[in-house]
Design an enzyme around this catalytic site. Structure first.
Site, mmCIF file in Angstrom:
data_model
loop_
_atom_site.group_PDB
_atom_site.id
_atom_site.type_symbol
_atom_site.label_atom_id
_atom_site.label_comp_id
_atom_site.label_asym_id
_atom_site.label_seq_id
_atom_site.Cartn_x
_atom_site.Cartn_y
_atom_site.Cartn_z
ATOM 1 N N HIS A 65 0.815 -1.217 0.000
ATOM 2 C CA HIS A 65 0.000 0.000 0.000
ATOM 3 C C HIS A 65 0.845 1.261 0.000
ATOM 4 O O HIS A 65 0.379 2.336 0.359
ATOM 5 C CB HIS A 65 -0.970 0.011 1.189
ATOM 6 C CG HIS A 65 -1.653 -1.299 1.414
ATOM 7 N ND1 HIS A 65 -1.187 -2.239 2.318
ATOM 8 C CD2 HIS A 65 -2.731 -1.850 0.812
ATOM 9 C CE1 HIS A 65 -1.958 -3.315 2.267
ATOM 10 N NE2 HIS A 65 -2.898 -3.111 1.371
HETATM 11 FE FE1 FES Z 1 0.165 -1.871 3.791
HETATM 12 FE FE2 FES Z 1 2.801 -2.148 3.979
HETATM 13 S S1 FES Z 1 1.691 -0.453 3.289
HETATM 14 S S2 FES Z 1 1.267 -3.605 4.411
#
Ligand code: FES
Length: 144
Positions: A108
């Site tokens: 993410h």
């Molecule tokens: Fe979501 Fe690393 S940014 S698990």
């Protein structure tokens, strides 16, 4: 789990080695002087620059989050949902306003600096965890 011994005698500047400790990936990275010099320069862009909420042993509660300035240990697990971030080796640094990005989580998009401190405006809530460790001798670390 048993402590894990790491031989850093052949670790080169910029290199990261991965060891497993209690089933978790632990990174051992050798940082250059340039990387260390840049660490303090982007504190205003970090969520928790002093690592007040970050998890580290007392002896790593300092600006480099480490016992020896150049040697950094962290549990290689993103504090968002547990993916494994990618080591950027400072490559990102030249691309984005000279900021010294260290690790990028592909899940993410969370970013961390070369002391595992998380940047603002990303999903990860906390700095990377620094595991308990100590130096058996100059070039041998015991993790755990
Ligand atoms: Fe979501 Fe690393 S940014 S698990």
């Amino acid at each position: 789990g048993a402590p894990v011994q790491v031989d850093i005698s052949k670790l080169e500047t910029g290199q990261l080695i991965l060891v497993k400790w209690r089933g978790k990936p632990v990174w051992v990275v050798k940082r250059s002087q340039e990387v260390l010099d840049n660490l303090g320069k982007h504190d205003d862009k970090l969520r928790d620059p002093g690592s007040d909420e970050g998890q580290q042993p007392d002896y790593a509660k300092n600006p480099t989050r480490s016992i020896k300035p150049e040697i950094f240990l962290a549990v290689g697990i993103c504090t968002h949902l547990g993916c494994s971030p990618t080591y950027l080796k400072g490559d990102f640094a030249q691309q984005v306003e000279g900021i010294n990005y260290g690790f990028f989580c592909p899940c993410h998009g969370s970013t961390y600096d070369m002391a595992g401190r998380v940047f603002q405006n990303v999903p990860a809530p906390l700095n990377l965890v620094v595991p308990n460790h100590y130096y058996v001798d100059e070039t041998t670390i015991l993790v755990g």
